[in-house]
Design a protein around this motif. Structure first.
Motif, mmCIF file in Angstrom:
data_model
loop_
_atom_site.group_PDB
_atom_site.id
_atom_site.type_symbol
_atom_site.label_atom_id
_atom_site.label_comp_id
_atom_site.label_asym_id
_atom_site.label_seq_id
_atom_site.Cartn_x
_atom_site.Cartn_y
_atom_site.Cartn_z
ATOM 1 N N PRO A 16 -73.076 4.731 50.532
ATOM 2 C CA PRO A 16 -71.707 4.414 50.905
ATOM 3 C C PRO A 16 -71.285 5.214 52.123
ATOM 4 C CG PRO A 16 -71.751 5.864 48.997
ATOM 5 C CD PRO A 16 -73.171 5.460 49.264
ATOM 6 N N GLY A 17 -70.124 4.838 52.671
ATOM 7 C CA GLY A 17 -69.575 5.583 53.800
ATOM 8 C C GLY A 17 -70.267 5.274 55.094
ATOM 9 N N SER A 18 -70.727 4.015 55.268
ATOM 10 C CA SER A 18 -71.491 3.678 56.454
ATOM 11 C C SER A 18 -70.624 3.193 57.609
ATOM 12 C CB SER A 18 -72.533 2.606 56.125
ATOM 13 O OG SER A 18 -71.892 1.443 55.635
ATOM 14 N N SER A 19 -69.306 3.111 57.424
ATOM 15 C CA SER A 19 -68.443 2.671 58.508
ATOM 16 C C SER A 19 -68.356 3.754 59.569
ATOM 17 C CB SER A 19 -67.048 2.341 57.977
ATOM 18 O OG SER A 19 -66.468 3.475 57.367
ATOM 19 N N LYS A 20 -68.016 3.351 60.802
ATOM 20 C CA LYS A 20 -67.979 4.285 61.911
ATOM 21 C C LYS A 20 -66.876 5.316 61.723
ATOM 22 C CE LYS A 20 -69.886 1.203 65.443
ATOM 23 N NZ LYS A 20 -69.636 0.559 66.758
ATOM 24 N N ILE A 21 -67.126 6.510 62.250
ATOM 25 C CA ILE A 21 -66.142 7.587 62.192
ATOM 26 C C ILE A 21 -65.108 7.363 63.289
ATOM 27 C CG2 ILE A 21 -65.793 10.073 62.422
ATOM 28 C CD1 ILE A 21 -68.650 10.463 61.421
ATOM 29 N N SER A 22 -63.833 7.422 62.940
ATOM 30 C CA SER A 22 -62.764 7.233 63.915
ATOM 31 C C SER A 22 -62.736 8.388 64.905
ATOM 32 C CB SER A 22 -61.409 7.132 63.203
ATOM 33 O OG SER A 22 -61.379 6.012 62.348
ATOM 34 N N ALA A 23 -62.395 8.076 66.133
ATOM 35 C CA ALA A 23 -62.344 9.097 67.179
ATOM 36 C C ALA A 23 -61.155 10.021 66.981
ATOM 37 C CB ALA A 23 -62.259 8.429 68.550
ATOM 38 N N GLN A 24 -61.371 11.312 67.267
ATOM 39 C CA GLN A 24 -60.326 12.323 67.194
ATOM 40 C C GLN A 24 -60.460 13.287 68.368
ATOM 41 O OE1 GLN A 24 -59.390 14.095 63.216
ATOM 42 N NE2 GLN A 24 -61.225 13.009 62.559
ATOM 43 N N LEU A 25 -59.336 13.778 68.817
ATOM 44 C CA LEU A 25 -59.304 14.797 69.869
ATOM 45 C C LEU A 25 -59.166 16.166 69.222
ATOM 46 C CD1 LEU A 25 -59.067 15.462 72.957
ATOM 47 C CD2 LEU A 25 -56.583 15.271 72.653
ATOM 48 N N HIS A 26 -59.926 17.152 69.707
ATOM 49 C CA HIS A 26 -59.898 18.498 69.147
ATOM 50 C C HIS A 26 -59.668 19.505 70.268
ATOM 51 C CE1 HIS A 26 -61.681 16.713 65.530
ATOM 52 N NE2 HIS A 26 -62.529 16.101 66.360
ATOM 53 N N SER A 27 -58.823 20.464 69.993
ATOM 54 C CA SER A 27 -58.571 21.518 70.979
ATOM 55 C C SER A 27 -59.614 22.616 70.846
ATOM 56 C CB SER A 27 -57.174 22.112 70.783
ATOM 57 O OG SER A 27 -57.118 22.836 69.555
ATOM 58 N N LEU A 28 -59.717 23.421 71.882
ATOM 59 C CA LEU A 28 -60.624 24.570 71.842
ATOM 60 C C LEU A 28 -60.203 25.525 70.731
ATOM 61 C CD1 LEU A 28 -62.954 26.212 73.024
ATOM 62 C CD2 LEU A 28 -61.383 27.078 74.767
ATOM 63 N N ASP A 29 -58.919 25.770 70.592
ATOM 64 C CA ASP A 29 -58.439 26.681 69.547
ATOM 65 C C ASP A 29 -58.803 26.181 68.154
ATOM 66 O OD1 ASP A 29 -57.369 28.415 71.398
ATOM 67 O OD2 ASP A 29 -55.333 27.621 71.249
ATOM 68 N N GLU A 30 -58.720 24.867 67.953
ATOM 69 C CA GLU A 30 -59.054 24.288 66.650
ATOM 70 C C GLU A 30 -60.502 24.567 66.278
ATOM 71 O OE1 GLU A 30 -59.842 19.860 64.735
ATOM 72 O OE2 GLU A 30 -58.570 20.039 66.511
ATOM 73 N N LEU A 31 -61.410 24.394 67.221
ATOM 74 C CA LEU A 31 -62.819 24.602 66.908
ATOM 75 C C LEU A 31 -63.182 26.079 66.854
ATOM 76 C CD1 LEU A 31 -64.793 21.761 68.716
ATOM 77 C CD2 LEU A 31 -63.819 21.840 66.430
ATOM 78 N N ILE A 32 -62.508 26.907 67.636
ATOM 79 C CA ILE A 32 -62.756 28.345 67.548
ATOM 80 C C ILE A 32 -62.464 28.843 66.133
ATOM 81 C CG2 ILE A 32 -61.783 30.582 68.232
ATOM 82 C CD1 ILE A 32 -61.749 29.592 71.096
ATOM 83 N N ALA A 33 -61.448 28.278 65.500
ATOM 84 C CA ALA A 33 -61.093 28.685 64.134
ATOM 85 C C ALA A 33 -62.189 28.349 63.131
ATOM 86 C CB ALA A 33 -59.779 28.026 63.719
ATOM 87 N N LYS A 34 -63.108 27.464 63.491
ATOM 88 C CA LYS A 34 -64.192 27.052 62.592
ATOM 89 C C LYS A 34 -65.508 27.790 62.872
ATOM 90 C CE LYS A 34 -62.308 22.318 62.411
ATOM 91 N NZ LYS A 34 -61.875 22.298 60.997
#
Length: 355
Positions: free
Chosen positions: A34-52
């Protein structure tokens, strides 16, 4: 669909060089999970990914020979380190992780609409680095908006970043990195950008065998608040901004690139003067979407550097299929680098331009 390319690849932490061997076609297997549909596009900031980011990153240097006397070194995160982080997250009930991302650690190179191979450094990305080094005068001394599609480990963008950071500059550069998986962006793309920064500023632990002789430990960096703050201030002082996109190539992604304008509206201020992509045309079904991204992201005066294998056996994509589509739009295609001798499958770097 799930696929195994069986090509000669440079897998992170496990570089492979097979000379004179033809690639073996592999048979596509139907994906029934299951879950084979395409992933929707999202915009991510540098700060958002630094937190991860994880607290530590283990790495090794990738040496890319440019000439007999010159080698480009790009540090990249070790794949075993990524696996350890994901195992730790799986054991932490409070961590919100994507369970489907386990496909990244099977014997499949890709699993369509789930994982698109972003954790590995593919051969064509090294070819693209070589060409960027050869054509540095095109991008090093001017304002630029740069987009890398299907970035994965982002070797080309890392090379650009460490080059820009190694010298003073008054030019403004906006770098956007896009990969299908948000997990790829947080696990390897951004960590590799940090490594590029530390390499450019001479702040990486030594990887010289003569210095580390007798040590079996893989060098690593600690991502302290001081390191993160220094990274951000260095970007600011060099007029460099970075953003990220995850998900499928789609009208939504095009809209995000252009600040939320409805597809297919565009504005010249948000078009990109330099577009980079390597190993992005392996699937015939995704080539039209990729061509759409070029059409609505690359400026009329811009250049799109596309690195690819001549043909992707067992998957179906080819340079010819891609070129047929762009020539139907009356765009120009010029091959500027070829890797044909001593390789299993021929590779090229070509430039797309609209005028």
């Amino acid at each position: 669909m799930s696929f195994k390319f069986n090509f000669d690849i440079e897998a992170d932490g496990e570089d492979v060089e097979t000379v004179g061997v033809e690639a073996t076609p592999s048979v596509p297997v139907e994906e029934t999970s299951p879950g084979s549909s395409k992933i929707s596009a999202q915009l991510h900031s540098l700060d958002e990914l630094i937190a991860k980011l994880p607290p530590h990153i283990a790495f090794s240097p990738l040496a890319i020979p440019l000439t007999p006397s010159k080698t480009i070194t790009i540090p990249r995160r070790e794949l075993f380190d990524v696996k350890m982080q994901l195992m730790a997250e799986d054991n932490n009930p409070s961590t919100n992780t994507n369970q489907n991302f386990s496909a990244a650690f099977t014997d499949e190179d890709i699993r369509t609409n789930t994982y698109e191979g972003g954790l590995k450094s593919w051969e064509c990305s090294s070819d693209l680095v070589k060409q960027l080094a050869t054509d540095s005068e095109i991008w090093i001394n001017s304002d630029h908006r740069i987009l890398e599609l299907g970035c994965g480990t982002a070797l080309p963008s890392c090379y650009i970043l460490q080059t820009l950071l190694s010298k003073p500059s008054d030019h403004r550069v906006h770098l956007t990195l896009a990969d299908y998986n948000i997990d790829v962006l947080r696990l390897v793309t951004l960590p590799n950008l940090f490594l590029a920064y530390l390499h450019a500023t001479d702040n990486l632990p030594s990887t010289d065998p003569s210095v580390t002789e007798g040590s079996e430990e893989t060098p690593e960096i600690e991502l302290t608040p001081t390191v993160i703050s220094s990274f951000l201030s260095t970007l600011q002082s060099h007029n460099i901004t970075i953003s990220f996109l995850s998900g499928s190539w789609s009208p939504t992604m095009i809209s995000l690139i252009h600040g939320g304008l409805e597809y297919p509206s565009t504005t010249s201020e948000t078009m990109y003067s330099l577009l980079l992509a390597s190993e992005t045309i392996y699937s015939p079904s995704s080539i039209p979407d990729f061509v759409d991204m070029i059409e609505y992201a690359l400026s009329n005066s811009g250049k799109g550097y596309i690195a690819a294998k001549d043909v992707y056996f067992g998957v179906g994509g080819s340079v010819k299929d891609f070129v047929d589509m762009i020539e139907a739009k009356t765009w120009k295609w010029e091959i500027i680098r070829e890797e044909k001798r001593g390789v299993g499958v021929g590779r090229v770097v070509g430039v797309v331009s609209k005028s």
